[in-house]
Design an enzyme around this catalytic site. Structure first.
Site, PDB file in Angstrom:
ATOM      1  N   LYS A   1       0.598  -1.220   0.261  1.00 13.77           N
ATOM      2  CA  LYS A   1       0.050  -0.030   0.074  1.00 13.77           C
ATOM      3  C   LYS A   1       0.897   1.332   0.100  1.00 13.77           C
ATOM      4  O   LYS A   1       0.622   2.317  -0.753  1.00 13.77           O
ATOM      5  CB  LYS A   1      -0.832   0.077   1.270  1.00 13.77           C
ATOM      6  CG  LYS A   1      -1.777  -1.014   1.293  1.00 13.77           C
ATOM      7  CD  LYS A   1      -2.990  -0.977   2.569  1.00 13.77           C
ATOM      8  CE  LYS A   1      -2.085  -0.977   3.904  1.00 13.77           C
ATOM      9  NZ  LYS A   1      -1.651  -2.196   4.179  1.00 13.77           N
TER      10      LYS A   1
ATOM     11  N   ARG B   1      -9.918   1.281   8.943  1.00 12.26           N
ATOM     12  CA  ARG B   1      -9.379   0.132   9.028  1.00 12.26           C
ATOM     13  C   ARG B   1     -10.477  -0.509   9.977  1.00 12.26           C
ATOM     14  O   ARG B   1     -10.300  -1.811  10.187  1.00 12.26           O
ATOM     15  CB  ARG B   1      -8.196   0.158  10.060  1.00 12.26           C
ATOM     16  CG  ARG B   1      -7.071  -0.471   9.561  1.00 12.26           C
ATOM     17  CD  ARG B   1      -5.902  -0.055  10.592  1.00 12.26           C
ATOM     18  NE  ARG B   1      -4.560  -0.883  10.307  1.00 12.26           N
ATOM     19  CZ  ARG B   1      -3.586  -0.513   9.565  1.00 12.26           C
ATOM     20  NH1 ARG B   1      -3.702   0.543   8.805  1.00 12.26           N
ATOM     21  NH2 ARG B   1      -2.683  -1.399   9.691  1.00 12.26           N
TER      22      ARG B   1
ATOM     23  N   ARG C   1      11.372  -6.799   5.042  1.00  9.72           N
ATOM     24  CA  ARG C   1      11.251  -5.347   5.543  1.00  9.72           C
ATOM     25  C   ARG C   1      11.518  -5.249   6.908  1.00  9.72           C
ATOM     26  O   ARG C   1      12.305  -4.145   7.244  1.00  9.72           O
ATOM     27  CB  ARG C   1       9.761  -4.938   5.469  1.00  9.72           C
ATOM     28  CG  ARG C   1       9.752  -3.403   5.858  1.00  9.72           C
ATOM     29  CD  ARG C   1       8.183  -2.879   5.406  1.00  9.72           C
ATOM     30  NE  ARG C   1       7.390  -3.162   6.307  1.00  9.72           N
ATOM     31  CZ  ARG C   1       5.889  -2.794   6.465  1.00  9.72           C
ATOM     32  NH1 ARG C   1       5.557  -2.479   5.406  1.00  9.72           N
ATOM     33  NH2 ARG C   1       5.409  -3.100   7.330  1.00  9.72           N
TER      34      ARG C   1
ATOM     35  N   ARG D   1      11.452  -2.259  11.586  1.00 12.68           N
ATOM     36  CA  ARG D   1      10.063  -1.875  12.426  1.00 12.68           C
ATOM     37  C   ARG D   1       9.696  -3.135  13.431  1.00 12.68           C
ATOM     38  O   ARG D   1       9.620  -4.063  13.267  1.00 12.68           O
ATOM     39  CB  ARG D   1       8.978  -1.708  11.256  1.00 12.68           C
ATOM     40  CG  ARG D   1       8.713  -0.800  10.817  1.00 12.68           C
ATOM     41  CD  ARG D   1       7.572  -0.334   9.856  1.00 12.68           C
ATOM     42  NE  ARG D   1       6.395  -0.759  10.412  1.00 12.68           N
ATOM     43  CZ  ARG D   1       5.243  -1.011   9.432  1.00 12.68           C
ATOM     44  NH1 ARG D   1       5.237  -0.072   8.271  1.00 12.68           N
ATOM     45  NH2 ARG D   1       4.195  -1.422   9.953  1.00 12.68           N
TER      46      ARG D   1
ATOM     47  N   ARG E   1      -1.103  -9.175  12.972  1.00 10.20           N
ATOM     48  CA  ARG E   1      -1.433  -8.129  12.451  1.00 10.20           C
ATOM     49  C   ARG E   1      -2.342  -8.516  11.106  1.00 10.20           C
ATOM     50  O   ARG E   1      -3.424  -7.975  10.768  1.00 10.20           O
ATOM     51  CB  ARG E   1      -0.589  -7.112  11.809  1.00 10.20           C
ATOM     52  CG  ARG E   1       0.185  -6.119  12.905  1.00 10.20           C
ATOM     53  CD  ARG E   1       1.338  -5.799  12.511  1.00 10.20           C
ATOM     54  NE  ARG E   1       1.626  -4.932  11.148  1.00 10.20           N
ATOM     55  CZ  ARG E   1       2.774  -4.989  10.491  1.00 10.20           C
ATOM     56  NH1 ARG E   1       3.646  -5.596  10.919  1.00 10.20           N
ATOM     57  NH2 ARG E   1       2.628  -4.462   9.506  1.00 10.20           N
TER      58      ARG E   1
HETATM   59  P1  ADP Z   1       0.301  -2.246   7.811  1.00 10.29           P
HETATM   60  O1  ADP Z   1      -0.606  -2.024   7.042  1.00 10.29           O
HETATM   61  O2  ADP Z   1       1.660  -2.644   6.939  1.00 10.29           O
HETATM   62  O3  ADP Z   1       0.201  -3.210   9.173  1.00 10.29           O
HETATM   63  P2  ADP Z   1       0.391   0.584   8.750  1.00 10.29           P
HETATM   64  O4  ADP Z   1       1.820   1.292   8.564  1.00 10.29           O
HETATM   65  O5  ADP Z   1      -0.503   0.822   8.146  1.00 10.29           O
HETATM   66  O6  ADP Z   1       1.252  -0.969   8.414  1.00 10.29           O
HETATM   67  O7  ADP Z   1       0.255   0.635  10.379  1.00 10.29           O
HETATM   68  C1  ADP Z   1       1.114   0.135  11.358  1.00 10.29           C
HETATM   69  C2  ADP Z   1       0.200   0.140  12.634  1.00 10.29           C
HETATM   70  O8  ADP Z   1      -0.304   1.537  12.936  1.00 10.29           O
HETATM   71  C3  ADP Z   1      -1.094  -0.791  12.998  1.00 10.29           C
HETATM   72  O9  ADP Z   1      -0.730  -1.993  13.142  1.00 10.29           O
HETATM   73  C4  ADP Z   1      -1.906  -0.116  13.912  1.00 10.29           C
HETATM   74  O10 ADP Z   1      -1.157  -0.263  15.149  1.00 10.29           O
HETATM   75  C5  ADP Z   1      -1.500   1.276  13.549  1.00 10.29           C
HETATM   76  N1  ADP Z   1      -2.622   1.929  12.603  1.00 10.29           N
HETATM   77  C6  ADP Z   1      -2.391   2.442  11.588  1.00 10.29           C
HETATM   78  N2  ADP Z   1      -3.578   3.126  10.975  1.00 10.29           N
HETATM   79  C7  ADP Z   1      -4.438   2.780  11.795  1.00 10.29           C
HETATM   80  C8  ADP Z   1      -5.856   2.834  11.850  1.00 10.29           C
HETATM   81  N3  ADP Z   1      -6.407   3.443  10.711  1.00 10.29           N
HETATM   82  N4  ADP Z   1      -6.461   2.490  12.940  1.00 10.29           N
HETATM   83  C9  ADP Z   1      -5.923   1.929  14.053  1.00 10.29           C
HETATM   84  N5  ADP Z   1      -4.535   1.793  14.091  1.00 10.29           N
HETATM   85  C10 ADP Z   1      -3.993   2.134  12.951  1.00 10.29           C
END
Ligand code: ADP
Length: 196
Positions: free
Chosen positions: A17, A92, A131, A137, A148
């Site tokens: 993404k 989400r 990654r 990370r 996740r």
């Molecule tokens: P990925 O999609 O690869 O898991 P992101 O960078 O989108 O990684 O998100 C990393 C973390 O940030 C998530 O696991 C969550 O803890 C938090 N996060 C990101 N976006 C949201 C959201 N819209 N609602 C709740 N938590 C979020």
């Protein structure tokens, strides 16, 4: 707030993404807004928001909706979002969908398309393993990655049905070269009359 393009990118962790968000952001001249990036920056800078979000992120859980929704309201109210935006990683949860619906209605605008990036769990686990080595990370540890993916399946995947019922979803195969995937997205948007 009516002109411009408003795109959501939805897909499991590791589907690519973030990479595609940057490609689309530059093609459409709209800001790419990643809630994950904003949270990580807040964690790095040890802001109050970062301190609240960190434990949820490290465990691979969603940050509570109330914090996330407030953050996105602020961000979307910024002047650079008036001419459109791309959201990566938001909404989400169904609560976040409702919040975004309300925000858009209040601003007399709507989404143009929801791009669903499709990738099999085995492939994304492998990508995230790489990654973890490249970027370090803390939530890319294998057990956290698997969690996740479960959180995605439980809380986020159902949003695809919500947006499909509105005729907004373009499902794109996320496997292949970056430029190949970008081309697939561009073609799908074009077919819907969405062009830069
Ligand atoms: P990925 O999609 O690869 O898991 P992101 O960078 O989108 O990684 O998100 C990393 C973390 O940030 C998530 O696991 C969550 O803890 C938090 N996060 C990101 N976006 C949201 C959201 N819209 N609602 C709740 N938590 C979020």
């Amino acid at each position: 707030m009516a002109e411009g393009t408003r795109i959501l990118l939805i897909g499991p962790p590791g589907a690519g993404k973030g990479t595609q968000a940057l490609e689309l952001s530059s093609a459409f001249s709209i800001p790419a807004i990643s809630t994950g990036d904003i949270f990580r920056e807040n964690v790095r800078n040890a802001t109050p928001l970062g301190l609240q979000a960190k434990s949820f992120m490290d465990a691979g859980n969603n940050v509570p909706d109330s914090l996330t929704n407030d953050l996105i309201t602020d961000r979307l109210a910024s002047p650079d979002c008036v001419g459109g935006f791309l959201l990566d990683g938001y909404p989400r949860t169904t609560d976040q969908v409702r919040h975004l619906d309300d925000f858009l209605a209040d601003h007399h605008t709507k989404l143009d398309v929801v791009v669903q990036l499709v990738a099999e769990p085995d492939i994304v686990v492998e990508r995230l393993r790489k990654r973890a080595v490249d970027q370090g990370r803390t939530d890319d540890d294998e057990a956290v990655v698997r969690h996740r993916l479960d959180v995605y399946a439980e809380q986020t995947a159902p949003l695809i049905d919500v947006y499909s019922a509105r005729g907004l979803v373009a499902a794109i195969d996320g496997i292949g070269d970056i430029s190949e995937v970008t081309q697939r997205i561009t073609d799908a948007l074009h077919a819907r009359g969405i062009t830069p």
